[in-house]
Design a protein around this motif. Structure first.
Motif, PDB file in Angstrom:
ATOM      1  N   LYS A  59       0.852  -7.478   2.854  1.00 13.63           N
ATOM      2  CA  LYS A  59       1.818  -8.469   2.002  1.00 13.63           C
ATOM      3  C   LYS A  59       1.827  -7.844   0.635  1.00 13.63           C
ATOM      4  N   GLY A  60       2.501  -8.359  -0.316  1.00 11.16           N
ATOM      5  CA  GLY A  60       2.453  -7.789  -1.382  1.00 11.16           C
ATOM      6  C   GLY A  60       2.783  -6.409  -2.433  1.00 11.16           C
ATOM      7  N   ARG A  61       2.191  -6.034  -3.716  1.00  5.66           N
ATOM      8  CA  ARG A  61       2.591  -4.833  -3.831  1.00  5.66           C
ATOM      9  C   ARG A  61       0.713  -4.246  -4.519  1.00  5.66           C
ATOM     10  N   LEU A  62       1.405  -2.956  -4.439  1.00  4.50           N
ATOM     11  CA  LEU A  62       0.221  -2.559  -4.969  1.00  4.50           C
ATOM     12  C   LEU A  62      -0.327  -1.158  -6.158  1.00  4.50           C
ATOM     13  N   VAL A  63      -1.614  -0.761  -6.327  1.00  6.90           N
ATOM     14  CA  VAL A  63      -1.249  -0.499  -7.801  1.00  6.90           C
ATOM     15  C   VAL A  63      -0.451   1.105  -7.119  1.00  6.90           C
ATOM     16  N   VAL A  64       0.000   1.736  -7.840  1.00  6.78           N
ATOM     17  CA  VAL A  64       0.185   3.375  -7.353  1.00  6.78           C
ATOM     18  C   VAL A  64      -0.902   4.314  -7.004  1.00  6.78           C
ATOM     19  N   SER A  65      -1.770   3.778  -7.323  1.00  7.80           N
ATOM     20  CA  SER A  65      -3.064   4.891  -7.066  1.00  7.80           C
ATOM     21  C   SER A  65      -3.307   4.184  -5.627  1.00  7.80           C
ATOM     22  N   ALA A  66      -3.080   3.310  -5.222  1.00  8.00           N
ATOM     23  CA  ALA A  66      -3.975   2.542  -3.936  1.00  8.00           C
ATOM     24  C   ALA A  66      -2.573   2.486  -2.887  1.00  8.00           C
ATOM     25  N   GLN A  67      -1.207   2.741  -3.720  1.00  7.46           N
ATOM     26  CA  GLN A  67      -0.083   2.640  -2.306  1.00  7.46           C
ATOM     27  C   GLN A  67       0.221   3.707  -0.630  1.00  7.46           C
ATOM     28  N   LEU A  68      -0.552   4.270  -0.894  1.00  9.58           N
ATOM     29  CA  LEU A  68      -1.029   5.402   0.141  1.00  9.58           C
ATOM     30  C   LEU A  68      -2.371   4.773   1.571  1.00  9.58           C
ATOM     31  N   ASP A  69      -3.291   4.161   0.452  1.00 15.94           N
ATOM     32  CA  ASP A  69      -4.713   3.970   1.269  1.00 15.94           C
ATOM     33  C   ASP A  69      -4.331   3.658   2.168  1.00 15.94           C
ATOM     34  N   ALA A  70      -4.610   3.876   3.299  1.00 17.63           N
ATOM     35  CA  ALA A  70      -4.327   3.082   4.990  1.00 17.63           C
ATOM     36  C   ALA A  70      -5.303   2.073   4.613  1.00 17.63           C
ATOM     37  N   ARG A  71      -6.859   2.279   4.086  1.00 12.33           N
ATOM     38  CA  ARG A  71      -7.306   1.377   3.870  1.00 12.33           C
ATOM     39  C   ARG A  71      -6.406  -0.339   3.411  1.00 12.33           C
ATOM     40  N   GLN A  72      -5.715  -0.005   2.592  1.00 10.49           N
ATOM     41  CA  GLN A  72      -5.332  -1.272   2.235  1.00 10.49           C
ATOM     42  C   GLN A  72      -4.039  -2.107   2.694  1.00 10.49           C
ATOM     43  N   TYR A  73      -4.144  -1.653   4.476  1.00  9.41           N
ATOM     44  CA  TYR A  73      -3.187  -2.371   5.153  1.00  9.41           C
ATOM     45  C   TYR A  73      -3.363  -3.320   5.968  1.00  9.41           C
ATOM     46  N   GLU A  74      -2.856  -4.278   6.646  1.00 11.70           N
ATOM     47  CA  GLU A  74      -3.428  -4.979   7.351  1.00 11.70           C
ATOM     48  C   GLU A  74      -2.535  -5.012   8.265  1.00 11.70           C
ATOM     49  N   TYR A  75      -1.486  -4.753   8.132  1.00 10.79           N
ATOM     50  CA  TYR A  75      -0.746  -4.909  10.462  1.00 10.79           C
ATOM     51  C   TYR A  75      -0.599  -3.363  10.209  1.00 10.79           C
ATOM     52  N   TRP A  76      -0.839  -3.769  11.824  1.00 12.60           N
ATOM     53  CA  TRP A  76      -0.425  -1.628  12.130  1.00 12.60           C
ATOM     54  C   TRP A  76       0.110  -1.952  13.766  1.00 12.60           C
ATOM     55  N   ARG A 124      -7.030   8.967   8.680  1.00 15.14           N
ATOM     56  CA  ARG A 124      -5.595   8.625   8.319  1.00 15.14           C
ATOM     57  C   ARG A 124      -5.525   8.570   7.619  1.00 15.14           C
ATOM     58  N   GLU A 125      -4.207   8.926   7.238  1.00 21.84           N
ATOM     59  CA  GLU A 125      -3.863   9.155   5.569  1.00 21.84           C
ATOM     60  C   GLU A 125      -2.320   9.233   5.830  1.00 21.84           C
ATOM     61  N   GLY A 126      -1.750   8.645   4.090  1.00 21.02           N
ATOM     62  CA  GLY A 126      -0.985   7.890   4.030  1.00 21.02           C
ATOM     63  C   GLY A 126       0.246   9.418   4.281  1.00 21.02           C
ATOM     64  N   VAL A 127       1.312   8.932   4.399  1.00 14.56           N
ATOM     65  CA  VAL A 127       2.966  10.328   4.529  1.00 14.56           C
ATOM     66  C   VAL A 127       3.552   9.127   3.258  1.00 14.56           C
ATOM     67  N   SER A 128       3.886   7.966   3.842  1.00 12.95           N
ATOM     68  CA  SER A 128       5.066   7.952   3.030  1.00 12.95           C
ATOM     69  C   SER A 128       4.892   6.063   3.145  1.00 12.95           C
ATOM     70  N   ILE A 129       5.389   5.537   1.664  1.00  8.66           N
ATOM     71  CA  ILE A 129       5.644   3.795   1.501  1.00  8.66           C
ATOM     72  C   ILE A 129       7.188   3.632   1.179  1.00  8.66           C
ATOM     73  N   ILE A 130       7.516   2.080   0.896  1.00  4.67           N
ATOM     74  CA  ILE A 130       8.386   1.697   0.829  1.00  4.67           C
ATOM     75  C   ILE A 130       7.422   0.391   0.465  1.00  4.67           C
ATOM     76  N   SER A 131       7.414   0.158  -1.529  1.00  3.19           N
ATOM     77  CA  SER A 131       6.751  -0.694  -1.863  1.00  3.19           C
ATOM     78  C   SER A 131       7.256  -2.315  -2.539  1.00  3.19           C
ATOM     79  N   ARG A 132       6.813  -2.946  -1.888  1.00  3.74           N
ATOM     80  CA  ARG A 132       7.281  -3.902  -2.752  1.00  3.74           C
ATOM     81  C   ARG A 132       6.921  -4.300  -4.142  1.00  3.74           C
ATOM     82  N   PRO A 133       7.439  -5.382  -4.834  1.00  2.00           N
ATOM     83  CA  PRO A 133       8.263  -5.765  -4.698  1.00  2.00           C
ATOM     84  C   PRO A 133       9.510  -5.125  -5.260  1.00  2.00           C
TER      85      PRO A 133
END
Length: 126
Positions: free
Chosen positions: A99-116, A44-53
């Motif tokens: 929830k919350g923000r991620l460093v840029v290098s992790a923003q497209l890492d699917a493993r960082q996301y908890e709700y699917w 699974r790979e990241g395509v696009s995200i909207i980061s917070r905050p």
């Protein structure tokens, strides 16, 4: 927390699709949300995200300039407009949030996301 993706389908190369993700149980004030995809036999790979905050958007290099992520604040929806589709874009597309923000290098890492949400199939073929 719930997310539900829709809008997938079969499209010819060069065509367009718009995916939608309906979400509930959280707000985008505190959660990052994005689109991920998984092709057969691939991770699974990241395509696009909207980061917070900060609300900034980010795209994988493979879709930069062709895909656009956007949010509809009034309807708890996040869209992914996909243009100039290629056969290599064929995959199951998922929306996910955390929830919350991620460093840029992790923003497209699917493993960082908890709700699917469940995926929606996108097939690009002539």
């Amino acid at each position: 927390v719930q997310l539900q993706a829709s809008g997938g389908g079969l499209v010819q190369p060069g065509g367009s699709l718009r995916l939608s993700c309906a979400f509930s149980g959280f707000t985008l004030d505190y959660h990052s949300i994005g689109w991920f995809r998984q092709a057969p036999g691939k991770e699974r790979e990241g395509v696009s995200i909207i980061s917070r905050p900060d609300g900034r958007t980010r795209y994988d290099d493979s879709v930069e300039g062709r895909f656009t992520i956007s949010r509809d604040n009034t309807k708890n929806l996040v869209h992914l407009q996909m243009n100039e589709l290629k056969p290599e874009d064929t995959a199951i597309y998922y929306c996910a949030a955390r929830k919350g923000r991620l460093v840029v290098s992790a923003q497209l890492d699917a493993r960082q996301y908890e709700y699917w949400g469940q995926g929606t199939q996108v097939t690009v073929s002539s």
